[in-house]
Design a protein around this motif. Structure first.
Motif, PDB file in Angstrom:
ATOM      1  N   ILE A   1     -21.112  -5.730 -53.799  1.00  0.00           N
ATOM      2  CA  ILE A   1     -21.159  -7.166 -53.544  1.00  0.00           C
ATOM      3  C   ILE A   1     -19.882  -7.665 -52.896  1.00  0.00           C
ATOM      4  O   ILE A   1     -19.919  -8.479 -51.961  1.00  0.00           O
ATOM      5  CB  ILE A   1     -21.444  -7.934 -54.848  1.00  0.00           C
ATOM      6  N   GLY A   2     -18.741  -7.183 -53.367  1.00  0.00           N
ATOM      7  CA  GLY A   2     -17.474  -7.606 -52.782  1.00  0.00           C
ATOM      8  C   GLY A   2     -17.370  -7.275 -51.298  1.00  0.00           C
ATOM      9  O   GLY A   2     -17.067  -8.157 -50.476  1.00  0.00           O
ATOM     10  N   PRO A   3     -17.612  -6.001 -50.905  1.00  0.00           N
ATOM     11  CA  PRO A   3     -17.581  -5.697 -49.464  1.00  0.00           C
ATOM     12  C   PRO A   3     -18.627  -6.470 -48.667  1.00  0.00           C
ATOM     13  O   PRO A   3     -18.356  -6.885 -47.530  1.00  0.00           O
ATOM     14  CB  PRO A   3     -17.853  -4.186 -49.432  1.00  0.00           C
ATOM     15  N   ILE A   4     -19.836  -6.668 -49.220  1.00  0.00           N
ATOM     16  CA  ILE A   4     -20.852  -7.438 -48.506  1.00  0.00           C
ATOM     17  C   ILE A   4     -20.381  -8.875 -48.329  1.00  0.00           C
ATOM     18  O   ILE A   4     -20.581  -9.492 -47.264  1.00  0.00           O
ATOM     19  CB  ILE A   4     -22.190  -7.383 -49.265  1.00  0.00           C
ATOM     20  N   ARG A   5     -19.759  -9.432 -49.366  1.00  0.00           N
ATOM     21  CA  ARG A   5     -19.226 -10.796 -49.248  1.00  0.00           C
ATOM     22  C   ARG A   5     -18.135 -10.851 -48.173  1.00  0.00           C
ATOM     23  O   ARG A   5     -18.059 -11.812 -47.396  1.00  0.00           O
ATOM     24  CB  ARG A   5     -18.669 -11.232 -50.601  1.00  0.00           C
ATOM     25  N   THR A   6     -17.317  -9.810 -48.101  1.00  0.00           N
ATOM     26  CA  THR A   6     -16.279  -9.762 -47.068  1.00  0.00           C
ATOM     27  C   THR A   6     -16.895  -9.704 -45.677  1.00  0.00           C
ATOM     28  O   THR A   6     -16.441 -10.386 -44.746  1.00  0.00           O
ATOM     29  CB  THR A   6     -15.373  -8.545 -47.299  1.00  0.00           C
ATOM     30  N   MET A   7     -17.955  -8.874 -45.509  1.00  0.00           N
ATOM     31  CA  MET A   7     -18.622  -8.795 -44.211  1.00  0.00           C
ATOM     32  C   MET A   7     -19.275 -10.123 -43.840  1.00  0.00           C
ATOM     33  O   MET A   7     -19.245 -10.540 -42.676  1.00  0.00           O
ATOM     34  CB  MET A   7     -19.654  -7.664 -44.231  1.00  0.00           C
ATOM     35  N   THR A   8     -19.858 -10.794 -44.829  1.00  0.00           N
ATOM     36  CA  THR A   8     -20.482 -12.086 -44.556  1.00  0.00           C
ATOM     37  C   THR A   8     -19.450 -13.110 -44.088  1.00  0.00           C
ATOM     38  O   THR A   8     -19.666 -13.830 -43.110  1.00  0.00           O
ATOM     39  CB  THR A   8     -21.197 -12.600 -45.806  1.00  0.00           C
ATOM     40  N   ARG A   9     -18.325 -13.155 -44.774  1.00  0.00           N
ATOM     41  CA  ARG A   9     -17.273 -14.082 -44.373  1.00  0.00           C
ATOM     42  C   ARG A   9     -16.739 -13.734 -42.986  1.00  0.00           C
ATOM     43  O   ARG A   9     -16.418 -14.629 -42.189  1.00  0.00           O
ATOM     44  CB  ARG A   9     -16.145 -14.058 -45.399  1.00  0.00           C
ATOM     45  N   SER A  10     -16.647 -12.435 -42.709  1.00  0.00           N
ATOM     46  CA  SER A  10     -16.165 -12.020 -41.397  1.00  0.00           C
ATOM     47  C   SER A  10     -17.126 -12.451 -40.297  1.00  0.00           C
ATOM     48  O   SER A  10     -16.697 -12.932 -39.240  1.00  0.00           O
ATOM     49  CB  SER A  10     -15.970 -10.505 -41.360  1.00  0.00           C
ATOM     50  N   MET A  11     -18.433 -12.297 -40.523  1.00  0.00           N
ATOM     51  CA  MET A  11     -19.412 -12.715 -39.518  1.00  0.00           C
ATOM     52  C   MET A  11     -19.369 -14.218 -39.295  1.00  0.00           C
ATOM     53  O   MET A  11     -19.446 -14.697 -38.154  1.00  0.00           O
ATOM     54  CB  MET A  11     -20.809 -12.259 -39.942  1.00  0.00           C
ATOM     55  N   LEU A  12     -19.252 -14.992 -40.384  1.00  0.00           N
ATOM     56  CA  LEU A  12     -19.167 -16.445 -40.234  1.00  0.00           C
ATOM     57  C   LEU A  12     -17.899 -16.860 -39.504  1.00  0.00           C
ATOM     58  O   LEU A  12     -17.917 -17.734 -38.639  1.00  0.00           O
ATOM     59  CB  LEU A  12     -19.228 -17.111 -41.613  1.00  0.00           C
ATOM     60  N   SER A  13     -16.796 -16.202 -39.853  1.00  0.00           N
ATOM     61  CA  SER A  13     -15.537 -16.528 -39.188  1.00  0.00           C
ATOM     62  C   SER A  13     -15.568 -16.116 -37.726  1.00  0.00           C
ATOM     63  O   SER A  13     -15.085 -16.844 -36.852  1.00  0.00           O
ATOM     64  CB  SER A  13     -14.384 -15.818 -39.913  1.00  0.00           C
ATOM     65  N   PHE A  14     -16.171 -14.961 -37.443  1.00  0.00           N
ATOM     66  CA  PHE A  14     -16.238 -14.485 -36.066  1.00  0.00           C
ATOM     67  C   PHE A  14     -17.116 -15.387 -35.209  1.00  0.00           C
ATOM     68  O   PHE A  14     -16.839 -15.619 -34.030  1.00  0.00           O
ATOM     69  CB  PHE A  14     -16.766 -13.055 -36.046  1.00  0.00           C
ATOM     70  N   SER A  15     -18.201 -15.907 -35.805  1.00  0.00           N
ATOM     71  CA  SER A  15     -19.101 -16.777 -35.041  1.00  0.00           C
ATOM     72  C   SER A  15     -18.440 -18.089 -34.655  1.00  0.00           C
ATOM     73  O   SER A  15     -18.833 -18.720 -33.677  1.00  0.00           O
ATOM     74  CB  SER A  15     -20.372 -17.058 -35.859  1.00  0.00           C
ATOM     75  N   GLU A  16     -17.437 -18.513 -35.421  1.00  0.00           N
ATOM     76  CA  GLU A  16     -16.743 -19.760 -35.093  1.00  0.00           C
ATOM     77  C   GLU A  16     -15.822 -19.590 -33.883  1.00  0.00           C
ATOM     78  O   GLU A  16     -15.679 -20.527 -33.091  1.00  0.00           O
ATOM     79  CB  GLU A  16     -15.940 -20.235 -36.306  1.00  0.00           C
ATOM     80  N   ALA A  17     -15.218 -18.426 -33.750  1.00  0.00           N
ATOM     81  CA  ALA A  17     -14.302 -18.184 -32.625  1.00  0.00           C
ATOM     82  C   ALA A  17     -14.408 -16.731 -32.205  1.00  0.00           C
ATOM     83  O   ALA A  17     -13.572 -15.903 -32.568  1.00  0.00           O
ATOM     84  CB  ALA A  17     -12.860 -18.536 -33.015  1.00  0.00           C
ATOM     85  N   PRO A  18     -15.466 -16.363 -31.479  1.00  0.00           N
ATOM     86  CA  PRO A  18     -15.644 -14.952 -31.117  1.00  0.00           C
ATOM     87  C   PRO A  18     -14.583 -14.415 -30.164  1.00  0.00           C
ATOM     88  O   PRO A  18     -14.483 -13.201 -29.987  1.00  0.00           O
ATOM     89  CB  PRO A  18     -17.036 -14.930 -30.461  1.00  0.00           C
ATOM     90  N   ASP A  19     -13.795 -15.284 -29.532  1.00  0.00           N
ATOM     91  CA  ASP A  19     -12.763 -14.819 -28.610  1.00  0.00           C
ATOM     92  C   ASP A  19     -11.444 -14.534 -29.304  1.00  0.00           C
ATOM     93  O   ASP A  19     -10.487 -14.103 -28.662  1.00  0.00           O
ATOM     94  CB  ASP A  19     -12.545 -15.861 -27.510  1.00  0.00           C
ATOM     95  N   ASP A  20     -11.387 -14.748 -30.618  1.00  0.00           N
ATOM     96  CA  ASP A  20     -10.153 -14.526 -31.379  1.00  0.00           C
ATOM     97  C   ASP A  20     -10.156 -13.108 -31.936  1.00  0.00           C
ATOM     98  O   ASP A  20     -10.983 -12.778 -32.800  1.00  0.00           O
ATOM     99  CB  ASP A  20     -10.045 -15.550 -32.513  1.00  0.00           C
ATOM    100  N   PRO A  21      -9.266 -12.230 -31.501  1.00  0.00           N
ATOM    101  CA  PRO A  21      -9.256 -10.853 -32.032  1.00  0.00           C
ATOM    102  C   PRO A  21      -8.960 -10.785 -33.525  1.00  0.00           C
ATOM    103  O   PRO A  21      -9.332  -9.810 -34.183  1.00  0.00           O
ATOM    104  CB  PRO A  21      -8.153 -10.170 -31.212  1.00  0.00           C
TER     105      PRO A  21
END
Length: 495
Positions: free
Chosen positions: A205-225
C-alpha cells in the motif's frame, strides 16, 4: 449535495475528478476491515467444532460424577441415604435422577422429581462431529427448557450410567463459553488485522500510495523533471511497476518536450512559408513574362524556371496544409473516377517523354469525397512524375498509369509508374512527414497527406511493390455502410 457537485451541474460540465482519497475509502481502511471480517469468519468456522466439543465434555463430566456416586450407592444401600442427602447429590450434579444399567437390568439409584417426559436422548458413545455440532447449535439457540437423558459408559467400567437432567445449566455454560470465545476471537482478529495491515502497508500500500502521488504530481507539471518518480531497488512486482512508471514518465516528458519544439518550429515554418508563397507568386508572374522574350537562351531556361517556381509554391502550400488542423470529415458521393483522373492529368503539367495512361473504365464509380480523392491521386501521380523526370536517358520508358477495379463493396485504385523505385529509407518512413521523401529536397508530405485522407474514408494506402522499373501504390476505399433505417425509409417511399 456538495458545492462542487452543484457547481458542476449548474454550468453543464462534469465535476472535477477526485485527486485525494478519504481515509474511510482508502485501500488501507478496506484492507483492515476485510482482514477483520475474514478472520472472524474463520473463527466462526472454528467455533462450531469448539462449541460441540465443549457441550460433549460438559455432559461427560456430569455423567462421570454421576457414575462415581452410582458406584458408591451400588456397593451400599441407596435407601441408606436420606432424602435430603439424595437432593444434595442431585443438586450438585444438576440432575433429576441417576440410574445404572448392569447386565441388561436398569436400576434407579437416586431420584428427586421424576419428569413426566424426556425431550432428548443423548448417547455419548455415538455422538459424531456433525451430530455434535447440530446438537450444540440446537441447545444454544433453542434450549433452556428441555429435559435430557444422557447415558453411556464411563471409563473402563462395563456398566452404563444414565442421567436425567434439564439443559438450563448446560445452555448457560455454553453461552458463557461462546461469549468468551467471541471476545478472544475479536482480539485475535484485531491483532491479526493490525499485523497484516502493517506488513501489507509496508510492502504494497505504501509504494502504491507513493506511485499514485507521483502520477498526480507529474500530471500537474509534466515538464518538471523533479516530478518523475524515483524507483526503489526492489525486484518484485512493485519494483517493476515503479521502474516502468519512471521510464514512462521520462519518455512522456521527452515526447512532450519534442512536441513543444516541433509546435514552435511548425509555427515558425508556417509563418515563413506564408511569406515565401507570396514572394514566389510574384516571381511566377514576372517569370511568365520571360516567355514573351524571343531570346533563345531565355526560351530554353524559362520553362525550367517556371517548373522550379511551381514546385516551390507547391512545397510551400503543402507545408501550410499539413500544419493546419485536422482535415474535415469526407463528404462522400458517387464519383466517376475516370473523369477525376483526367482532371488530375490536366493539373500535372507532365513534361514531354512521360506517357500518362488513364486505364479506368468510363462507367467506374467510387464512393468518396471527390476533392479529397483528387488531392490523394494528385500527390501520388506527382510523386511518380517527379521520380521519372529524374531519368534523362531517352531510351528509358517513362509511363504513369492509373487503373481501378472493384472487389465487392471495395474500390481499389492502382497508381503504377516505371520510375527507379523507392530507396530503402523512404520505404521505412513511407507515410511519415518530412522523413518519407524518395528524392533529395522532398518533404514526404504528399504521402502523409494521402494516408490521412484515405484513412478518414476507412481505407488504406499501401505500397504494393517498388523495384527498378515498376512502382505501384494501391488506394483501397470501402463503400459507405447502408444504415437500416434509411434503407427502410427509401423502400417505403412511393416510386
Amino acid at each position: 449535495m456538495s458545492e462542487t457537485s452543484q457547481a458542476g451541474e449548474g454550468n453543464g460540465t462534469a465535476p472535477a475528478a477526485v485527486r485525494t482519497v478519504p481515509l474511510s475509502r482508502g485501500l488501507s481502511t478496506k484492507l483492515l476491515l476485510l482482514t477483520i471480517v475474514f478472520v472472524l469468519l474463520a473463527e466462526v468456522l472454528i467455533f462450531l467444532p469448539w462449541i460441540a466439543s465443549y457441550r460433549l465434555s460438559w455432559l461427560k463430566e456430569r455423567l462421570s460424577t454421576a457414575a462415581a456416586v452410582s458406584i458408591v450407592l451400588v456397593q451400599g444401600e441407596s435407601t441408606s441415604l436420606s432424602r435430603t442427602a439424595q437432593n444434595d447429590v442431585l443438586m450438585a450434579i444438576g440432575a433429576k435422577a441417576i440410574a445404572v444399567r448392569d447386565g441388561g437390568v436398569s436400576r434407579l439409584l437416586v431420584v428427586a422429581d421424576m419428569p413426566p417426559q424426556v425431550d432428548e436422548h443423548i448417547d455419548l458413545a455415538s455422538v459424531g462431529m456433525i451430530k455434535g455440532m447440530t446438537g450444540a447449535l440446537d441447545t444454544l439457540f433453542f434450549g433452556g427448557d428441555r429435559m435430557l437423558r444422557v447415558f453411556g459408559p464411563v471409563g473402563d467400567s462395563d456398566k452404563e450410567f444414565e442421567l436425567i437432567m434439564p439443559d438450563y445449566s448446560l445452555r448457560k455454560a455454553m453461552l458463557i463459553y461462546s461469549r468468551n470465545v467471541a471476545f478472544v476471537s475479536l482480539l485475535i482478529s484485531l491483532f491479526t488485522a493490525m499485523l497484516v495491515y502493517a506488513a501489507i502497508d509496508l510492502i504494497m500500500i505504501g509504494p502504491i500510495r507513493t506511485m499514485t502521488r507521483s502520477m498526480l504530481s507529474f500530471s500537474e507539471a509534466p515538464d518538471d523533471p523533479g516530478r518523475i518518480i524515483r524507483p526503489a531497488a526492489r525486484s518484485d512486482e512493485i519494483g517493476v511497476a515503479e521502474r516502468e512508471l519512471s521510464q514512462m514518465q521520462e519518455r512522456l516528458q521527452k515526447m512532450l518536450s519534442e512536441q513543444k519544439h516541433l509546435a514552435d518550429l511548425g509555427l515558425a515554418v508556417s509563418k515563413i512559408n506564408h511569406d515565401m508563397r507570396n514572394i514566389l507568386a510574384s516571381a511566377q508572374l514576372m517569370s511568365d513574362r520571360l516567355r514573351q522574350v524571343r531570346d533563345p537562351t531565355v526560351q530554353a531556361f524559362a520553362p525550367k524556371l517556371l517548373r522550379a517556381l511551381d514546385r516551390a509554391v507547391s512545397y510551400s502550400e503543402g507545408v501550410l496544409h499539413y500544419g493546419r488542423t485536422q482535415e474535415p470529415p469526407p463528404s462522400r458521393r458517387r464519383v466517376r473516377l475516370r473523369q477525376l483522373v483526367e482532371d488530375v492529368h490536366g493539373l500535372l503539367d507532365i513534361e514531354e517523354g512521360i506517357e500518362f495512361i488513364n486505364a479506368v473504365e468510363t462507367a467506374f464509380e467510387v464512393d468518396a469525397d471527390s476533392d479529397q480523392l483528387f488531392r490523394v491521386l494528385t500527390n501520388l501521380c506527382r510523386n511518380s512524375v517527379q521520380a521519372m523526370a529524374a531519368d534523362t536517358e531517352s531510351a528509358v520508358v517513362r509511363r504513369l498509369a492509373v487503373s481501378a477495379e472493384r472487389m465487392g463493396s471495395v474500390s481499389r485504385i492502382a497508381v503504377t509508374d516505371t520510375g527507379p523505385g523507392l530507396p530503402p529509407k523512404a520505404r521505412e518512413n513511407l507515410f511519415a512527414a518530412f522523413r518519407g521523401s524518395a528524392r533529395s529536397g522532398g518533404t514526404g508530405l504528399g504521402l502523409a497527406i494521402a494516408h490521412e485522407l484515405i484513412r478518414a474514408h476507412g481505407g488504406t494506402v499501401e505500397l504494393v511493390e517498388s523495384i527498378g522499373g515498376r512502382t505501384t501504390f494501391a488506394v483501397t476505399i470501402p463503400d459507405q455502410p447502408v444504415r437500416l433505417d434509411q434503407a427502410r425509409g427509401s423502400l417505403r417511399r412511393p416510386a
